[in-house]
Design a protein around this motif. Structure first.
Motif, short mmCIF file in Angstrom:
data_model
loop_
_atom_site.label_atom_id
_atom_site.label_comp_id
_atom_site.label_asym_id
_atom_site.label_seq_id
_atom_site.Cartn_x
_atom_site.Cartn_y
_atom_site.Cartn_z
N ASN A 141 -11.92 7.58 -0.36
CA ASN A 141 -10.92 8.22 -1.20
C ASN A 141 -11.49 8.59 -2.57
O ASN A 141 -10.77 9.10 -3.43
CB ASN A 141 -9.71 7.30 -1.40
CG ASN A 141 -8.89 7.23 -0.13
OD1 ASN A 141 -8.64 8.26 0.50
ND2 ASN A 141 -8.49 6.04 0.28
N ASN A 142 -12.76 8.30 -2.76
CA ASN A 142 -13.37 8.57 -4.05
C ASN A 142 -14.58 9.48 -3.99
O ASN A 142 -15.06 9.94 -5.00
CB ASN A 142 -13.75 7.23 -4.71
CG ASN A 142 -12.52 6.44 -5.10
OD1 ASN A 142 -12.00 6.60 -6.19
ND2 ASN A 142 -12.03 5.61 -4.19
N THR A 192 -6.60 10.10 6.29
CA THR A 192 -7.12 9.61 5.02
C THR A 192 -6.98 8.09 5.04
O THR A 192 -5.96 7.58 5.50
CB THR A 192 -6.27 10.19 3.87
OG1 THR A 192 -6.29 11.61 3.98
CG2 THR A 192 -6.80 9.79 2.52
N CYS A 193 -7.98 7.37 4.55
CA CYS A 193 -7.88 5.91 4.57
C CYS A 193 -6.74 5.47 3.64
O CYS A 193 -6.69 5.87 2.47
CB CYS A 193 -9.19 5.27 4.12
SG CYS A 193 -9.13 3.48 4.26
N PRO A 194 -5.82 4.65 4.16
CA PRO A 194 -4.69 4.22 3.32
C PRO A 194 -5.09 3.26 2.19
O PRO A 194 -4.29 2.99 1.32
CB PRO A 194 -3.77 3.49 4.31
CG PRO A 194 -4.21 3.93 5.67
CD PRO A 194 -5.68 4.19 5.55
N ASN A 195 -6.33 2.79 2.23
CA ASN A 195 -6.78 1.87 1.18
C ASN A 195 -7.27 2.67 -0.03
O ASN A 195 -8.32 3.31 0.04
CB ASN A 195 -7.91 1.00 1.75
CG ASN A 195 -8.57 0.12 0.69
OD1 ASN A 195 -8.08 -0.01 -0.42
ND2 ASN A 195 -9.70 -0.48 1.05
N PRO A 196 -6.52 2.64 -1.14
CA PRO A 196 -6.94 3.46 -2.29
C PRO A 196 -8.30 3.06 -2.85
O PRO A 196 -8.96 3.85 -3.51
CB PRO A 196 -5.84 3.21 -3.34
CG PRO A 196 -5.14 1.97 -2.90
CD PRO A 196 -5.31 1.86 -1.42
N LYS A 197 -8.73 1.82 -2.56
CA LYS A 197 -10.03 1.39 -3.08
C LYS A 197 -11.17 1.68 -2.10
O LYS A 197 -12.30 1.25 -2.33
CB LYS A 197 -9.98 -0.11 -3.39
CG LYS A 197 -9.13 -0.40 -4.61
CD LYS A 197 -9.28 -1.82 -5.04
CE LYS A 197 -8.60 -2.03 -6.39
NZ LYS A 197 -8.54 -3.45 -6.73
N CYS A 198 -10.87 2.39 -1.03
CA CYS A 198 -11.93 2.74 -0.08
C CYS A 198 -12.78 3.86 -0.68
O CYS A 198 -12.25 4.80 -1.27
CB CYS A 198 -11.32 3.18 1.25
SG CYS A 198 -12.58 3.66 2.45
#
Lengths: 307, 157
Positions: B118-119, B109-115
């Motif tokens: 993740n949405n 999972t991409c560690p960047n929550p704003k990627c």
């Protein structure tokens, strides 16, 4: 040779080669000299702005209109079916069936890349969160070349928030093609991130890091200012100590080079004092205007109407 | 632990796979990643075992399961130093290291929550831009670069 532009996406500045960049700048230069009011007649651009924007959205839309094309779209995600839970992927897939090209701004990083997978129509990234804003970088390069008559062998200072500012990241990534000397001027906590420094090192261009601009300002050709946001500082005392050293005032300009020009991606808040606007060094409004020609060039190229 | 006992731990399954030299603390992530908890396979886990090379290590043994090459290579990002032993009739018939691939799809999972990944429900894609320590991966979507330590979640294979 630049790669064929027809039907290509413009997602990230790193997707563009040096010859691609130079070709876009050349086409933009031609359009600035000689308008083409009927070039995109019969073409429609969707302007999909999921996030607020003034210059980017209006210059994309104006670029299309000034080339004789039409524009549809939205400037607020609240008026779309995203509100009902529709995915970005589906939204773009459907819009792609209506229009010829899509300009997209979205708050999430990687949104433009995902959009490009949803449709065969060209996607132009107008900013995806803190990630990329390639048309801004292209207009920055266009402006540097316009005011300095060249892109190589220049001394360029990037000033302000270099850690979070996406425009300075992309600009630094693009400038590696042109052998410039970079001065990275920022408070230590807001210096350029390591992955960009790695790119600079790998490219072999010269750069140095500084905490104030006074010692640098007199030797550079371009000062590229960006805003320092107070909320980036965990230590408010540190912010108070540093904030004034990143405000450009006329008194700083006494010994600068005659041809030195000041740029800023805008909006500015207080980092360039308004009295600087009247000096011959101020070039940020011209820079914003150039966005129109660069975006015209991109639209013409992607729609296959310009070579 | 004596060397004799340690040997016993590694080779004491009749048929299956032993994943050795997992970084200490990652064995449970490996099991989760391989999605084998519900498979009713017998799984033995060794945590914090002494290791001459690594100081301490984890180890996972799965009975009656031979991992595919893809599973092994996908695993490399999570356990880059792992040695895979394929066991048949109590003997190690194949022993090899996981090979870090050039890219990984739907592994982390991409560690960047704003990627965007993740949405929206999409397959994550990363290029491995540094295969040696520290392993670095670059998200094809948000373009952020992460080290292995930054990765918070691994998906199931």
């Amino acid at each position: 040779m630049p790669t064929e532009f027809k039907n290509r996406d413009i997602i990230s500045i790193t997707d563009l080669s040096k010859s691609d960049i130079l070709h876009i700048l050349k086409v933009a230069e031609d359009l600035k000299k000689k308008p083409r009011p009927d070039l995109l007649k019969g073409n429609i651009m969707a302007s999909c702005f999921f996030e607020n924007s003034t210059r980017t959205r209006l210059s994309f839309e104006t670029a299309m209109l000034r080339l004789g094309g039409n524009v549809t779209g939205f400037s607020n995600a609240d008026v779309t079916s995203i509100k009902k839970g529709e995915t970005l992927y589906d939204t773009i897939k459907i819009i792609g069936q209506y229009v010829d090209v899509i300009a997209l701004r979205h708050p999430l990083e990687g949104a433009a890349k995902l959009a490009s997978e949803a449709t065969d129509k060209p996607i132009i990234n107008g900013g995806d969160g803190a990630n990329q804003h390639p048309t801004q970088t292209l207009l920055d390069l266009f402006t540097i070349r316009e005011c300095q008559k060249k892109l190589t062998d220049l001394k360029i200072a990037l000033v302000g928030d270099l850690k979070y500012g996406r425009t300075v990241h992309s600009l630094a990534q693009a400038l590696v093609h042109f052998g410039v000397r970079l001065y990275l001027i920022a408070p230590n906590v807001l210096q350029m991130p390591n992955h960009i420094l790695d790119t600079l090192k790998l490219s072999g261009i010269k750069f140095s890091m500084h905490e104030n601009m006074e010692s640098i300002i007199n030797k550079v050709d371009i000062i590229y200012m960006t805003r320092i946001q107070e909320e980036r500082f965990t230590d408010k005392i540190e912010y108070e100590r540093l904030k004034d050293s990143f405000i450009l005032k006329t008194e700083h300009l006494k010994k600068v080079q005659n041809s030195m020009r000041i740029m800023h991606p805008l909006p500015r808040v207080n980092e360039i004092s308004p009295d600087v606007d009247k000096t011959k060094h101020a070039y940020y409004f011209e820079q914003a205007k150039n966005g129109l020609f660069v975006r015209q060039a991109i639209l013409g190229l992607l729609l296959g109407k310009l070579n | 632990m004596t060397i004799q006992n340690k040997k016993l731990l590694v080779s004491a399954i009749k048929d299956g796979t032993v994943i050795d030299r997992i970084e200490s603390g990652n064995a449970l992530k490996v099991i989760h990643f391989l999605n084998i908890i519900d498979s009713e396979k017998i799984i033995t886990v060794g945590l914090n075992l002494p290791s001459k090379v690594m100081g301490k290590k984890d180890l996972v043994k799965i009975e009656n399961l031979e991992l595919t090459t893809k599973q092994i290579n996908d695993l490399a990002i999570l356990a880059p130093n792992a040695t895979i032993n394929i066991i048949k009739k109590y003997k190690v018939i194949k022993k090899f290291k996981a090979e870090i691939p050039d890219y990984i799809h739907n592994i982390v999972t991409c560690p960047n929550p704003k990627c965007i990944t993740n949405n929206e429900n999409i397959i994550t894609k990363f290029d491995i831009i540094n295969k040696k320590n520290p392993i670095k991966i670059k998200c094809n979507y948000c373009e952020k670069i992460f080290e292995q330590n930054d990765i918070l979640n691994y998906k199931h294979t």
